[in-house]
Design a protein around this motif. Structure first.
Motif, PDB file in Angstrom:
ATOM      1  N   ILE A   8      36.897  48.444  34.673  1.00 63.48           N
ATOM      2  CA  ILE A   8      36.380  49.582  34.190  1.00 63.48           C
ATOM      3  C   ILE A   8      36.670  50.014  32.734  1.00 63.48           C
ATOM      4  O   ILE A   8      36.049  51.140  32.522  1.00 63.48           O
ATOM      5  CB  ILE A   8      36.207  50.585  35.176  1.00 63.48           C
ATOM      6  CG1 ILE A   8      37.374  50.771  35.778  1.00 63.48           C
ATOM      7  CG2 ILE A   8      35.438  49.969  36.513  1.00 63.48           C
ATOM      8  CD1 ILE A   8      37.734  52.474  35.948  1.00 63.48           C
ATOM      9  N   PHE A   9      37.785  49.573  32.510  1.00 61.78           N
ATOM     10  CA  PHE A   9      38.460  50.046  31.402  1.00 61.78           C
ATOM     11  C   PHE A   9      39.411  49.321  30.787  1.00 61.78           C
ATOM     12  O   PHE A   9      40.196  48.716  31.417  1.00 61.78           O
ATOM     13  CB  PHE A   9      39.267  51.529  31.731  1.00 61.78           C
ATOM     14  CG  PHE A   9      39.830  52.161  30.517  1.00 61.78           C
ATOM     15  CD1 PHE A   9      38.977  53.156  29.569  1.00 61.78           C
ATOM     16  CD2 PHE A   9      41.173  52.178  30.121  1.00 61.78           C
ATOM     17  CE1 PHE A   9      39.612  53.765  28.591  1.00 61.78           C
ATOM     18  CE2 PHE A   9      41.785  52.763  29.129  1.00 61.78           C
ATOM     19  CZ  PHE A   9      40.967  53.657  28.389  1.00 61.78           C
ATOM     20  N   PRO A  46      49.525  44.055  19.560  1.00 64.15           N
ATOM     21  CA  PRO A  46      49.281  44.693  20.774  1.00 64.15           C
ATOM     22  C   PRO A  46      48.390  43.961  21.642  1.00 64.15           C
ATOM     23  O   PRO A  46      47.353  43.332  21.207  1.00 64.15           O
ATOM     24  CB  PRO A  46      49.118  45.976  20.554  1.00 64.15           C
ATOM     25  CG  PRO A  46      48.353  45.983  19.111  1.00 64.15           C
ATOM     26  CD  PRO A  46      48.923  44.742  18.457  1.00 64.15           C
ATOM     27  N   GLY A  47      48.714  43.864  23.135  1.00 64.68           N
ATOM     28  CA  GLY A  47      47.726  43.282  23.763  1.00 64.68           C
ATOM     29  C   GLY A  47      46.712  44.412  24.675  1.00 64.68           C
ATOM     30  O   GLY A  47      46.615  45.502  24.063  1.00 64.68           O
ATOM     31  N   GLN A  48      46.047  43.945  25.555  1.00 62.99           N
ATOM     32  CA  GLN A  48      44.956  45.021  26.216  1.00 62.99           C
ATOM     33  C   GLN A  48      45.714  45.266  27.669  1.00 62.99           C
ATOM     34  O   GLN A  48      46.309  44.505  28.259  1.00 62.99           O
ATOM     35  CB  GLN A  48      43.620  44.302  26.538  1.00 62.99           C
ATOM     36  CG  GLN A  48      42.989  43.912  25.158  1.00 62.99           C
ATOM     37  CD  GLN A  48      42.435  45.403  24.549  1.00 62.99           C
ATOM     38  OE1 GLN A  48      41.807  46.204  25.144  1.00 62.99           O
ATOM     39  NE2 GLN A  48      42.620  45.563  23.300  1.00 62.99           N
ATOM     40  N   ALA A  49      45.536  46.549  27.936  1.00 66.97           N
ATOM     41  CA  ALA A  49      45.825  47.060  29.161  1.00 66.97           C
ATOM     42  C   ALA A  49      44.603  47.276  29.808  1.00 66.97           C
ATOM     43  O   ALA A  49      43.627  48.052  29.256  1.00 66.97           O
ATOM     44  CB  ALA A  49      46.524  48.507  28.990  1.00 66.97           C
ATOM     45  N   GLU A  50      44.535  46.890  30.905  1.00 66.26           N
ATOM     46  CA  GLU A  50      43.045  46.819  31.798  1.00 66.26           C
ATOM     47  C   GLU A  50      43.137  47.436  33.151  1.00 66.26           C
ATOM     48  O   GLU A  50      44.107  47.360  33.722  1.00 66.26           O
ATOM     49  CB  GLU A  50      42.692  45.416  31.718  1.00 66.26           C
ATOM     50  CG  GLU A  50      42.529  44.551  30.631  1.00 66.26           C
ATOM     51  CD  GLU A  50      41.889  43.050  30.987  1.00 66.26           C
ATOM     52  OE1 GLU A  50      41.689  42.505  29.930  1.00 66.26           O
ATOM     53  OE2 GLU A  50      42.283  42.631  31.944  1.00 66.26           O
ATOM     54  N   LEU A  51      42.246  48.370  33.362  1.00 68.86           N
ATOM     55  CA  LEU A  51      42.037  48.964  34.905  1.00 68.86           C
ATOM     56  C   LEU A  51      41.033  48.286  35.632  1.00 68.86           C
ATOM     57  O   LEU A  51      39.915  48.352  34.870  1.00 68.86           O
ATOM     58  CB  LEU A  51      41.814  50.461  34.473  1.00 68.86           C
ATOM     59  CG  LEU A  51      42.872  51.495  34.016  1.00 68.86           C
ATOM     60  CD1 LEU A  51      42.405  52.617  34.099  1.00 68.86           C
ATOM     61  CD2 LEU A  51      44.169  51.314  35.040  1.00 68.86           C
ATOM     62  N   TYR A  52      41.335  48.111  36.694  1.00 66.04           N
ATOM     63  CA  TYR A  52      40.365  47.498  37.718  1.00 66.04           C
ATOM     64  C   TYR A  52      40.406  48.278  38.835  1.00 66.04           C
ATOM     65  O   TYR A  52      41.149  49.098  39.368  1.00 66.04           O
ATOM     66  CB  TYR A  52      41.015  46.245  38.139  1.00 66.04           C
ATOM     67  CG  TYR A  52      40.742  45.161  37.005  1.00 66.04           C
ATOM     68  CD1 TYR A  52      39.759  44.196  37.049  1.00 66.04           C
ATOM     69  CD2 TYR A  52      41.744  44.907  36.125  1.00 66.04           C
ATOM     70  CE1 TYR A  52      39.792  43.182  36.083  1.00 66.04           C
ATOM     71  CE2 TYR A  52      41.722  43.830  35.200  1.00 66.04           C
ATOM     72  CZ  TYR A  52      40.684  43.042  35.119  1.00 66.04           C
ATOM     73  OH  TYR A  52      40.560  42.032  33.940  1.00 66.04           O
ATOM     74  N   ALA A  61      34.128  55.439  39.506  1.00 65.46           N
ATOM     75  CA  ALA A  61      35.144  55.271  38.342  1.00 65.46           C
ATOM     76  C   ALA A  61      34.646  55.389  36.847  1.00 65.46           C
ATOM     77  O   ALA A  61      35.323  55.940  36.183  1.00 65.46           O
ATOM     78  CB  ALA A  61      36.004  53.969  38.567  1.00 65.46           C
ATOM     79  N   LYS A  62      33.515  54.467  36.854  1.00 65.00           N
ATOM     80  CA  LYS A  62      32.813  54.582  35.540  1.00 65.00           C
ATOM     81  C   LYS A  62      32.455  55.892  35.085  1.00 65.00           C
ATOM     82  O   LYS A  62      32.639  56.252  33.819  1.00 65.00           O
ATOM     83  CB  LYS A  62      31.656  53.513  35.461  1.00 65.00           C
ATOM     84  CG  LYS A  62      32.289  52.225  35.452  1.00 65.00           C
ATOM     85  CD  LYS A  62      31.011  51.142  35.198  1.00 65.00           C
ATOM     86  CE  LYS A  62      31.494  49.610  35.074  1.00 65.00           C
ATOM     87  NZ  LYS A  62      30.447  48.859  34.906  1.00 65.00           N
TER      88      LYS A  62
END
Length: 81
Positions: A8-9, A46-52, A61-62
Motif C-alpha cells: 500500500i505504500f 537507495p532502495g525502496q521501503a515497502e509497506l504491506y 490503510a489506503k
C-alpha cells in the motif's frame, strides 16, 4: 510475501515508511515493512521501503495513507488542493 498481503505504500526514504507504519499501527492496522535497500549501495543507490497490509485492511490503510499524505506541513508556500 505470503498470500493475502498487498503493498500500500513505498518510499525511497525508510524513515517515512516507518512513520506511516506507526500511523497505521495507531489505527489498529498491522503493517509489515520490507526494506529493499542494498547495504552495499545505500549511499548512492537507495532502495525502496515497502509497506504491506493484509488484504482485508487494504482500503482502510489506503485511506489513512491518503489522508496522512494530505496533511498540511506548515509550509506557508504549500498550495492546498
Amino acid at each position: 510475501m505470503e498470500k493475502g498481503w498487498v503493498k500500500i505504500f513505498s518510499s525511497d526514504r525508510p524513515f517515512e515508511a516507518e512513520i506511516v507504519k506507526g500511523m497505521l499501527a495507531d489505527n489498529g492496522i498491522t503493517a509489515v515493512l520490507i526494506n529493499r535497500q542494498s547495504s552495499s549501495y545505500n549511499i548512492t543507490l537507495p532502495g525502496q521501503a515497502e509497506l504491506y497490509v493484509h488484504e482485508k485492511e487494504e482500503q482502510t490503510a489506503k485511506d489513512l495513507v491518503h489522508n496522512h499524505n494530505n496533511l498540511p506541513t506548515g509550509d506557508p508556500n504549500e498550495v492546498s488542493e
